[in-house]
Enzyme design. Structure first.
Site, PDB file in Angstrom:
ATOM      1  CG  ASN A  54      -2.062  -0.986   1.116  1.00 45.16           C
ATOM      2  OD1 ASN A  54      -2.302  -1.567   0.055  1.00 45.16           O
ATOM      3  ND2 ASN A  54      -2.772  -1.186   2.205  1.00 45.16           N
ATOM      4  NE  ARG A 383      -7.036  -2.342 -10.771  1.00 41.84           N
ATOM      5  CZ  ARG A 383      -6.027  -1.544 -11.076  1.00 41.84           C
ATOM      6  NH1 ARG A 383      -5.014  -2.032 -11.780  1.00 41.84           N
ATOM      7  NH2 ARG A 383      -6.013  -0.283 -10.703  1.00 41.84           N
ATOM      8  NE  ARG A 413      -2.174   5.327 -10.879  1.00 39.18           N
ATOM      9  CZ  ARG A 413      -3.064   6.106 -10.278  1.00 39.18           C
ATOM     10  NH1 ARG A 413      -3.665   5.691  -9.186  1.00 39.18           N
ATOM     11  NH2 ARG A 413      -3.361   7.282 -10.785  1.00 39.18           N
ATOM     12  CG  HIS A 443     -13.719   1.882 -12.423  1.00 43.81           C
ATOM     13  ND1 HIS A 443     -14.514   1.937 -11.292  1.00 43.81           N
ATOM     14  CD2 HIS A 443     -12.585   1.236 -12.059  1.00 43.81           C
ATOM     15  CE1 HIS A 443     -13.884   1.349 -10.292  1.00 43.81           C
ATOM     16  NE2 HIS A 443     -12.719   0.910 -10.722  1.00 43.81           N
ATOM     17  CE1 TYR A 476      -8.655  -7.501  -3.518  1.00 47.97           C
ATOM     18  CE2 TYR A 476      -9.722  -6.153  -5.183  1.00 47.97           C
ATOM     19  CZ  TYR A 476      -8.581  -6.544  -4.515  1.00 47.97           C
ATOM     20  OH  TYR A 476      -7.377  -5.968  -4.837  1.00 47.97           O
ATOM     21  NE  ARG A 572     -10.560  -0.879   1.178  1.00 49.35           N
ATOM     22  CZ  ARG A 572     -10.668  -0.912  -0.149  1.00 49.35           C
ATOM     23  NH1 ARG A 572     -11.576  -1.670  -0.697  1.00 49.35           N
ATOM     24  NH2 ARG A 572      -9.891  -0.174  -0.911  1.00 49.35           N
ATOM     25  CG  HIS A 600     -13.604  -3.976  -4.209  1.00 46.40           C
ATOM     26  ND1 HIS A 600     -14.184  -4.197  -5.448  1.00 46.40           N
ATOM     27  CD2 HIS A 600     -12.604  -3.098  -4.427  1.00 46.40           C
ATOM     28  CE1 HIS A 600     -13.551  -3.487  -6.365  1.00 46.40           C
ATOM     29  NE2 HIS A 600     -12.593  -2.802  -5.776  1.00 46.40           N
TER      30      HIS A 600
END
Length: 703
Positions: A54, A383, A413, A443, A476, A572, A600
């Site tokens: 992170n 992703r 990213r 997205h 997730y 979160r 998530h």
């Protein structure tokens, strides 16, 4: 709220928490999981590795961006009252404190691992037999791939790659009278194990390891004959990793991104980590080369604790030090038949991952790819996993003559290279591959299947809160909604038309889409709750998301609070809203859950005067989601599916074990109540606990 009161609060930076400082607090909550003795030991080690990962991303993107602003002379304050320079200084201190606590925690975990027989040995403490084995490993495996790189007048400083561990070597010539230092660097191979296992007796329960950098350091003389090593110290550089892509000027977006990825390797240095006690001459050389003022940290321990995630997962025979594995349940609605389309013609189906298997989504696409009646498949990919069966199914569908359109987001990213590879593979199979809209990331998580049924075409839609990635779907928490509702099908077709073509100004039947209408719709939904509250009708907002940082949405929530709306936020990570402030946010609670799985899912609930509306979304309430991305928010209209989502929220709101509540100070605190412990993720593992139990007046939603 009167205008003067509104002005006094909303123009005051103290009404908001800073986004980046809030992120630091989130990573501290992750660190708390590594410090929690009630968590299994190897899970604690994994959390410690996550803290490092992170921080790496935070430094390479957020901090690096702030440093760019400082270099550009930007001095304007953000809406939380910070200039780039002032925020940079505060972040440097906060990151330093987390790193200090991280390595203190590492030493504590290491001691506990030692007691369990998992020992990271100092090279000096190896037995003769172990040293001989390591000597052989170094000679046969490590030495052939090492490349020492001298730095002098004829050999300039070589390129140092971001987030790799290097050794800085200070040397003197042997038998020379002068006291001159020589300098070289050496990259630690990343394709070899960080922790080298040592020989052990067949019946021994002890497992010992030595760090690869310690082995290389002990043999450094083999690389510099004629020189005496004065000091060998580790260092690690973090570079600015954000991409700057001129989409409008790019003739080929794929080639433009590939060019920017090559530039990323030479990004401006943003952070330097060095081994504690590094030789002054080595530090002088590094600082002169990288030109870093702040964000230089001396590390008291092994650099890059991210290795703990893989290391913890590689240990065999220590299952008792991990969480017991869970076996995701296959959604019962699909388990009774092999025909997804037959089920969805009757009703919508909801799946809650990872408690329910993501295999249902894979099987859905696989069935569509093999069904002769399916005419077209359209899908967004943001992703994707390294060896995704979804890619195989889509390629098979195209090769069998179906119209397959895939929107691949090349700008996701740190997944850019992987997505480029998938795009090329899909194109080779005959899929229509689209890279999205200029200036926007796609997205939204949506799939559309068009099927010939008799004399008509029927649309089947999947909408998710998370990525189409079967690996992350195991760790997730996300929600999948399968539907064949006409309004969802029509809107799905239009959404893909807008992404792939020139269609605009659609009258959406069901969907809420960013950047077109999501901000405006959220404003209307929040204001509607205020109107209900003013009229004495039930008014409540429950919003579950990853981050909340958009000032406009925060201001609208403040107004709703003042109108009498009860607001529960489950955020979160980053939260810029300051709860519990008298006269501003007294009715707003903010809680964060950090537990075994990464929370998530994005769920938005509006009480609507007793006629609740529930939405699933791909979007957090952040400026980038609302203005710079193609995002989707979809109402859940099926009564049973809606009740299931409401119950998921109920289970989440009851958590008093892993919930941390945001205080008006900006700090987070665990609840201190006398209720029986209730851990929402453990409760959700019992699917019946949320999927088939009806809400009752005693549940938190109705209290």
């Amino acid at each position: 709220m009167n205008e003067e009161h509104k002005k006094n609060n909303y123009t005051n930076p103290s009404a908001y928490l800073n986004r980046d400082l809030s992120w630091i607090e989130f990573n501290r909550r992750v660190l708390q999981e590594a410090q929690d003795p009630d968590n299994p030991l190897l899970e604690r080690a994994k959390f410690l590795g996550i803290v490092t990962s992170n921080l790496d991303e935070f430094i390479s993107v957020r901090v690096a961006g702030i440093q760019d602003q400082i270099r550009a002379g930007y001095t304007k304050k953000d809406f939380t009252g910070y200039t780039p320079s002032g925020l940079h200084k505060r972040l440097y201190k906060r990151v330093g404190k987390i790193v200090y606590d991280q390595y203190r925690t590492f030493r504590d975990i290491s001691r506990s691992l030692n007691k369990e027989g998992i020992i990271l040995v100092d090279y000096e403490d190896l037995t003769h037999a172990q040293e001989a084995a390591v000597e052989e490993y170094y000679r046969d495996i490590i030495f052939p791939i090492l490349t020492p790189m001298a730095v002098d007048q004829s050999r300039p400083f070589p390129l140092v790659h971001s987030l790799f561990i290097y050794l800085a070597v200070v040397l003197k010539k042997e038998h020379a009278d002068e006291d001159e230092f020589y300098f070289a660097i050496l990259q630690i191979p990343s394709n070899l194990p960080r922790c080298i296992p040592l020989p052990h007796r067949a019946n021994s329960k002890r497992r010992q390891f030595v760090y690869i950098e310690d082995v290389i350091r002990a043999h450094i003389g083999t690389l510099f004959s004629g020189y005496h090593p004065v000091a060998v110290n580790e260092f690690r550089l973090t570079r600015n990793s954000d991409l700057s892509i001129d989409e409008e000027g790019a003739e080929d977006l794929l080639e433009e991104i590939e060019k920017e990825l090559r530039k990323r390797r030479r990004g401006v240095p943003a952070r330097l980590e060095v081994q504690k006690g590094i030789h002054p001459y080595a530090l002088e050389q590094l600082l002169a080369e990288f030109e870093i003022g702040h964000f230089v940290y001396e590390i008291d321990g092994p650099l890059d604790l991210g290795f703990l995630r893989q290391f913890s997962g590689s240990l065999k025979g220590y299952g008792y030090l991990n969480y017991p594995p869970i076996e995701p349940v296959y959604p019962a609605e699909f388990d009774e038949t092999e025909d997804f389309f037959e089920v969805l013609r009757e009703r919508d189906v909801l799946a809650y991952h990872p408690y329910e298997s993501f295999e249902s989504m894979i099987d859905f696409i696989t069935q569509a790819s093999e069904d002769d009646q399916v005419m077209a498949i359209k899908m967004t990919l943001y992703r994707v996993s390294g060896n995704s069966p979804l890619i195989t199914a889509l390629a098979h569908a195209a090769e069998s003559g179906k119209q397959v359109t895939v929107v691949v987001e090349l700008k996701a990213r740190f997944d850019e290279e992987r997505n480029i590879a998938w795009a090329r593979k899909l194109e080779q199979a005959g899929c229509h591959v689209v890279y999205g809209l200029v200036g926007l990331k796609t997205h939204a998580k949506i799939t559309l299947i068009v099927r010939q049924e008799g004399n008509e075409l029927r649309r089947y839609v999947h909408i998710g809160t998370g990525n189409y990635n079967e690996n992350t779907a195991k760790i997730y928490t996300d929600i999948s909604l399968f539907t064949s509702r006409d309004d969802a099908g029509l809107d799905a077709s239009e959404l893909f038309n807008q992404i792939t073509g020139y269609s605009t100004n659609h009258d959406w039947k069901s969907f809420v889409v960013a950047p077109v209408s999501m901000s405006l719709t959220l404003n209307k939904l929040i204001k509607r709750e205020s109107e209900h509250a003013a009229a004495g009708r039930p008014a409540r907002i429950i919003a579950k998301m990853n981050s909340l940082s958009n000032q406009q949405v925060i201001d609208e929530l403040y107004e709703a609070d003042q109108a009498g709306v009860s607001i529960d936020l489950i955020v979160r990570g980053v939260c810029c809203l300051r709860p519990g402030v008298p006269g501003l946010s007294e009715r707003i609670t903010v809680r964060s859950i950090v537990d075994r799985f990464l929370e998530h899912s994005r769920i938005y609930y509006f009480e609507n005067g007793g006629d609740p509306e529930v939405y699933l979304s791909s979007a957090d309430w952040m400026t980038r989601n609302l203005t710079r991305r193609v995002e989707l928010m979809c109402p859940v209209k099926d009564k049973t599916a809606r009740e299931q989502i409401v119950h998921i929220l109920e289970v989440t709101l009851r958590d008093n074990v892993k919930s941390s509540f945001l205080q008006s100070s900006g700090n987070y605190e665990r609840p201190n109540d006398e209720k029986a412990p209730y851990r929402s993720q453990f409760a959700a593992m019992n699917v019946e606990n949320w999927k088939y139990t009806q809400a009752s007046p005693s549940d938190p939603m109705h209290s």
